[in-house]
Design a protein around this motif. Sequence first.
Motif, PDB file in Angstrom:
ATOM      1  N   ILE A   1      -1.518  14.821  -5.169  1.00 38.46           N
ATOM      2  CA  ILE A   1      -0.838  13.460  -4.991  1.00 38.46           C
ATOM      3  C   ILE A   1      -1.823  11.639  -5.557  1.00 38.46           C
ATOM      4  O   ILE A   1      -0.544  10.324  -5.601  1.00 38.46           O
ATOM      5  N   CYS A   2      -2.891  12.040  -6.325  1.00 41.75           N
ATOM      6  CA  CYS A   2      -3.060  11.259  -7.724  1.00 41.75           C
ATOM      7  C   CYS A   2      -1.869  11.071  -8.229  1.00 41.75           C
ATOM      8  O   CYS A   2      -1.493   9.678  -9.047  1.00 41.75           O
ATOM      9  N   LYS A   3      -1.419  11.822  -8.445  1.00 38.46           N
ATOM     10  CA  LYS A   3       0.318  11.666  -9.339  1.00 38.46           C
ATOM     11  C   LYS A   3       0.815  10.431  -9.483  1.00 38.46           C
ATOM     12  O   LYS A   3       1.453   9.297  -9.572  1.00 38.46           O
TER      13      LYS A   3
ATOM     14  N   SER B   1       2.916   4.925  -8.774  1.00 40.58           N
ATOM     15  CA  SER B   1       3.031   3.746  -7.822  1.00 40.58           C
ATOM     16  C   SER B   1       2.005   2.678  -8.561  1.00 40.58           C
ATOM     17  O   SER B   1       2.490   1.555  -7.178  1.00 40.58           O
ATOM     18  N   ALA B   2       1.028   2.634  -8.973  1.00 38.91           N
ATOM     19  CA  ALA B   2      -0.154   1.687  -9.063  1.00 38.91           C
ATOM     20  C   ALA B   2       1.096   0.836  -9.415  1.00 38.91           C
ATOM     21  O   ALA B   2       0.689  -0.289  -9.010  1.00 38.91           O
ATOM     22  N   ASP B   3       2.206   0.341 -10.538  1.00 38.87           N
ATOM     23  CA  ASP B   3       2.036  -0.773 -10.665  1.00 38.87           C
ATOM     24  C   ASP B   3       2.776  -2.068  -9.982  1.00 38.87           C
ATOM     25  O   ASP B   3       3.044  -2.960 -10.243  1.00 38.87           O
ATOM     26  N   PHE B   4       3.595  -1.393  -8.258  1.00 38.30           N
ATOM     27  CA  PHE B   4       3.326  -1.791  -7.483  1.00 38.30           C
ATOM     28  C   PHE B   4       2.522  -2.132  -6.135  1.00 38.30           C
ATOM     29  O   PHE B   4       3.566  -2.414  -5.407  1.00 38.30           O
ATOM     30  N   ILE B   5       1.987  -1.646  -6.117  1.00 34.53           N
ATOM     31  CA  ILE B   5       1.135  -1.008  -4.768  1.00 34.53           C
ATOM     32  C   ILE B   5      -0.404  -1.838  -5.445  1.00 34.53           C
ATOM     33  O   ILE B   5      -0.812  -1.927  -6.535  1.00 34.53           O
ATOM     34  N   ASP B   6      -1.077  -2.165  -4.252  1.00 35.17           N
ATOM     35  CA  ASP B   6      -2.586  -2.725  -4.055  1.00 35.17           C
ATOM     36  C   ASP B   6      -3.170  -1.817  -3.628  1.00 35.17           C
ATOM     37  O   ASP B   6      -4.753  -1.992  -4.365  1.00 35.17           O
ATOM     38  N   ALA B   7      -2.632  -0.743  -2.893  1.00 34.82           N
ATOM     39  CA  ALA B   7      -4.048  -0.214  -1.781  1.00 34.82           C
ATOM     40  C   ALA B   7      -3.669   0.784  -1.995  1.00 34.82           C
ATOM     41  O   ALA B   7      -1.970   1.610  -1.247  1.00 34.82           O
ATOM     42  N   VAL B   8      -4.833   2.042  -1.636  1.00 28.31           N
ATOM     43  CA  VAL B   8      -3.535   3.414  -0.883  1.00 28.31           C
ATOM     44  C   VAL B   8      -4.533   3.371   0.540  1.00 28.31           C
ATOM     45  O   VAL B   8      -5.789   3.124   0.816  1.00 28.31           O
ATOM     46  N   VAL B   9      -3.974   4.299   1.424  1.00 26.62           N
ATOM     47  CA  VAL B   9      -4.498   3.548   2.852  1.00 26.62           C
ATOM     48  C   VAL B   9      -4.484   5.622   3.122  1.00 26.62           C
ATOM     49  O   VAL B   9      -3.103   5.763   2.915  1.00 26.62           O
TER      50      VAL B   9
ATOM     51  N   SER C   1       0.433  -1.542   0.557  1.00 28.51           N
ATOM     52  CA  SER C   1      -0.328   0.201  -0.252  1.00 28.51           C
ATOM     53  C   SER C   1       0.292   1.441   0.556  1.00 28.51           C
ATOM     54  O   SER C   1       2.007   1.115   0.277  1.00 28.51           O
ATOM     55  N   LEU C   2       0.494   2.169  -0.502  1.00 31.10           N
ATOM     56  CA  LEU C   2       1.061   3.757  -0.709  1.00 31.10           C
ATOM     57  C   LEU C   2      -0.664   3.975   0.236  1.00 31.10           C
ATOM     58  O   LEU C   2      -1.091   3.862   1.010  1.00 31.10           O
ATOM     59  N   VAL C   3       1.222   4.236   1.893  1.00 33.58           N
ATOM     60  CA  VAL C   3       0.420   5.285   2.889  1.00 33.58           C
ATOM     61  C   VAL C   3       0.312   6.446   3.073  1.00 33.58           C
ATOM     62  O   VAL C   3       1.447   7.019   2.825  1.00 33.58           O
TER      63      VAL C   3
ATOM     64  N   ILE D   1      -8.471   4.150 -11.322  1.00 32.90           N
ATOM     65  CA  ILE D   1      -8.110   2.917 -11.657  1.00 32.90           C
ATOM     66  C   ILE D   1      -7.525   1.290 -10.674  1.00 32.90           C
ATOM     67  O   ILE D   1      -6.491   0.895 -10.986  1.00 32.90           O
ATOM     68  N   GLY D   2      -8.700   0.725 -10.719  1.00 30.38           N
ATOM     69  CA  GLY D   2      -8.751  -1.162  -9.674  1.00 30.38           C
ATOM     70  C   GLY D   2      -8.015  -0.634  -8.430  1.00 30.38           C
ATOM     71  O   GLY D   2      -7.755  -1.639  -8.196  1.00 30.38           O
ATOM     72  N   LEU D   3      -7.682  -0.004  -7.279  1.00 29.45           N
ATOM     73  CA  LEU D   3      -6.561  -0.117  -6.134  1.00 29.45           C
ATOM     74  C   LEU D   3      -8.226  -0.612  -5.655  1.00 29.45           C
ATOM     75  O   LEU D   3      -9.189   0.451  -5.037  1.00 29.45           O
ATOM     76  N   LYS D   4      -7.706  -0.827  -4.525  1.00 28.34           N
ATOM     77  CA  LYS D   4      -8.754  -0.995  -3.049  1.00 28.34           C
ATOM     78  C   LYS D   4      -8.208   0.508  -2.158  1.00 28.34           C
ATOM     79  O   LYS D   4      -6.973   1.337  -2.214  1.00 28.34           O
TER      80      LYS D   4
END
Length: 235
Positions: free
Chosen positions: A50-52, A57-65, A18-20, A88-91
């Motif tokens: 932040i969205c940028k 990071s989207a290729d190596f994270i599954d979620a944003v906290v 996750s990106l926290v 973009i399909g992340l949790k």
Amino acid sequence: MYIGGNVISSVEFHGNMSLVIFMAGCPLRCKYCHNAELLEGGDETSPEDICKEIDDSADFIDAVVISGGEPLVQVDAVADIFKHVKEIGLKTKLDTSGIYPNRLEKLLEADLVDYISLDIKAPFYKYKKIVGSNMGPQVLDSMELINEYDVHLEVRTTFVPTLLTKKDIVRIADEVKADVYTIQQFRNKEVLDPDLAKVENPNPNELHKIAKSIKPYFNGVIKVKSAEFGEEIID
């Protein structure tokens, strides 16, 4: 919007990299707060920036906290970010104290949150003594609201020996309804109240005993989180 920074973590959303994002601002002044630098101030940025970072990071994270501070102080920014994350399909996961049930409801109604960690700091009747403000009814409203939606709910309580007792934890366990209840170890470094720096950190074995004692009262997964052993499920 104002933030205190962000990190990549494998532990904040179990089973997901996750990106926290740590949002600045919180109206509470919990004596044991270890993020006191986030209570006011923070670095100014925009949801677009932040969205940028999320896209990068989207290729190596599954979620944003989104954590804090109290993220719902800046609920519109949280909503903007989570909308993008969903697109973009992340949790998504939100860490909150639950003191703003009306703001929380906006996120839930828009189906923007997959997982919520709700900090319940004391038995609901005891909030004023522990955090200096009678926010217990609002937190209870938030918990009941979350349970109306298809959202994974974790309730967390930091066990501070001089503020809470074993009986308090039992009462909380009996009052809450959630998928997971986590008892977190108090750490005496970087606390808001200097007097708590003198309080000994509870031993993980003590936390395990407390966790086992609440099993008859809580119908869900019980965990202990400590510096020594990380996050453990109590059988």
